[in-house]
Scaffold this motif. Sequence first.
Motif, PDB file in Angstrom:
ATOM      1  N   ALA A  57       0.834  -1.208   0.000  1.00  0.00           N
ATOM      2  CA  ALA A  57       0.000   0.000   0.000  1.00  0.00           C
ATOM      3  C   ALA A  57       0.867   1.256   0.000  1.00  0.00           C
ATOM      4  O   ALA A  57       0.581   2.213  -0.732  1.00  0.00           O
ATOM      5  CB  ALA A  57      -0.939  -0.003   1.205  1.00  0.00           C
ATOM      6  N   ASN A  61       1.110   3.665  -3.078  1.00  0.00           N
ATOM      7  CA  ASN A  61       0.286   4.802  -2.679  1.00  0.00           C
ATOM      8  C   ASN A  61      -1.190   4.515  -2.985  1.00  0.00           C
ATOM      9  O   ASN A  61      -1.884   5.290  -3.632  1.00  0.00           O
ATOM     10  CB  ASN A  61       0.748   6.084  -3.375  1.00  0.00           C
ATOM     11  CG  ASN A  61       0.160   7.328  -2.753  1.00  0.00           C
ATOM     12  OD1 ASN A  61      -0.257   7.314  -1.596  1.00  0.00           O
ATOM     13  ND2 ASN A  61       0.096   8.397  -3.532  1.00  0.00           N
ATOM     14  N   ILE A  62      -1.630   3.351  -2.507  1.00  0.00           N
ATOM     15  CA  ILE A  62      -2.981   2.867  -2.785  1.00  0.00           C
ATOM     16  C   ILE A  62      -3.737   2.709  -1.468  1.00  0.00           C
ATOM     17  O   ILE A  62      -3.135   2.394  -0.437  1.00  0.00           O
ATOM     18  CB  ILE A  62      -2.912   1.525  -3.566  1.00  0.00           C
ATOM     19  CG1 ILE A  62      -4.257   1.085  -4.107  1.00  0.00           C
ATOM     20  CG2 ILE A  62      -2.281   0.436  -2.736  1.00  0.00           C
ATOM     21  CD1 ILE A  62      -4.178  -0.119  -5.034  1.00  0.00           C
ATOM     22  N   ASP A  63      -5.023   2.945  -1.499  1.00  0.00           N
ATOM     23  CA  ASP A  63      -5.880   2.815  -0.333  1.00  0.00           C
ATOM     24  C   ASP A  63      -5.793   1.390   0.224  1.00  0.00           C
ATOM     25  O   ASP A  63      -5.906   0.411  -0.519  1.00  0.00           O
ATOM     26  CB  ASP A  63      -7.325   3.143  -0.738  1.00  0.00           C
ATOM     27  CG  ASP A  63      -8.287   3.003   0.413  1.00  0.00           C
ATOM     28  OD1 ASP A  63      -8.292   3.881   1.291  1.00  0.00           O
ATOM     29  OD2 ASP A  63      -9.022   1.987   0.427  1.00  0.00           O
ATOM     30  N   LYS A  64      -5.586   1.278   1.528  1.00  0.00           N
ATOM     31  CA  LYS A  64      -5.401  -0.035   2.159  1.00  0.00           C
ATOM     32  C   LYS A  64      -6.627  -0.940   2.015  1.00  0.00           C
ATOM     33  O   LYS A  64      -6.484  -2.149   1.826  1.00  0.00           O
ATOM     34  CB  LYS A  64      -5.031   0.120   3.631  1.00  0.00           C
ATOM     35  CG  LYS A  64      -3.615   0.611   3.836  1.00  0.00           C
ATOM     36  CD  LYS A  64      -3.277   0.720   5.312  1.00  0.00           C
ATOM     37  CE  LYS A  64      -1.855   1.238   5.476  1.00  0.00           C
ATOM     38  NZ  LYS A  64      -1.481   1.336   6.889  1.00  0.00           N
ATOM     39  N   SER A  65      -7.814  -0.377   2.104  1.00  0.00           N
ATOM     40  CA  SER A  65      -9.007  -1.225   1.983  1.00  0.00           C
ATOM     41  C   SER A  65      -9.181  -1.707   0.535  1.00  0.00           C
ATOM     42  O   SER A  65      -9.600  -2.843   0.304  1.00  0.00           O
ATOM     43  CB  SER A  65     -10.257  -0.499   2.479  1.00  0.00           C
ATOM     44  OG  SER A  65     -10.506   0.654   1.723  1.00  0.00           O
ATOM     45  N   TYR A  66      -8.852  -0.864  -0.434  1.00  0.00           N
ATOM     46  CA  TYR A  66      -8.896  -1.268  -1.843  1.00  0.00           C
ATOM     47  C   TYR A  66      -7.876  -2.372  -2.095  1.00  0.00           C
ATOM     48  O   TYR A  66      -8.177  -3.399  -2.707  1.00  0.00           O
ATOM     49  CB  TYR A  66      -8.638  -0.056  -2.741  1.00  0.00           C
ATOM     50  CG  TYR A  66      -8.639  -0.339  -4.221  1.00  0.00           C
ATOM     51  CD1 TYR A  66      -9.570  -1.187  -4.804  1.00  0.00           C
ATOM     52  CD2 TYR A  66      -7.701   0.261  -5.057  1.00  0.00           C
ATOM     53  CE1 TYR A  66      -9.574  -1.432  -6.171  1.00  0.00           C
ATOM     54  CE2 TYR A  66      -7.689   0.037  -6.416  1.00  0.00           C
ATOM     55  CZ  TYR A  66      -8.630  -0.824  -6.968  1.00  0.00           C
ATOM     56  OH  TYR A  66      -8.628  -1.070  -8.316  1.00  0.00           O
TER      57      TYR A  66
END
Length: 147
Positions: A57, A61-66
């Motif tokens: 993540a 740089n990505i949303d953790k839930s996604y």
Amino acid sequence: MTRHNELCNKIRAFNRFYTVHAGFLNSTYLGSNYSTAEARTLFEMKIKKECTQSEIAKTLNIDKSYLSRIIHRFITKGFVQKTKSTEDRRAEIISLTESGNIETEKLIDLTNRKITAQITRLNQDECDNLSKALDTVIPILEKGGSV
């Protein structure tokens, strides 16, 4: 217009060009069964071998839930496995399975063929110039951090 505004506009113009040129705006990554975020997750896991979801993540740089939903889909498909960390029993280590590695290699080959098709029309000087430009732009933009 300040030099920062002008440079910002040039970077945005390049981003608009490259996302279209590379085919990243399609619903799937280069006609595969995966989104760009899913493909990048597989690529990153291949590079890291074993890691945590938090590391992926942060790197992407990505949303953790996604990312969690992506990882869950990959576990269901048999591409990813989770194991308990030997250093911290609370942490889970994720890694590609053999079928996950095979699938990622297919995506890497697809990517390489796409890029090769795009650059084969370039002469040696153009290839050298492109290589130098990439060697220049990446380290400079890395200093600025994520947007």
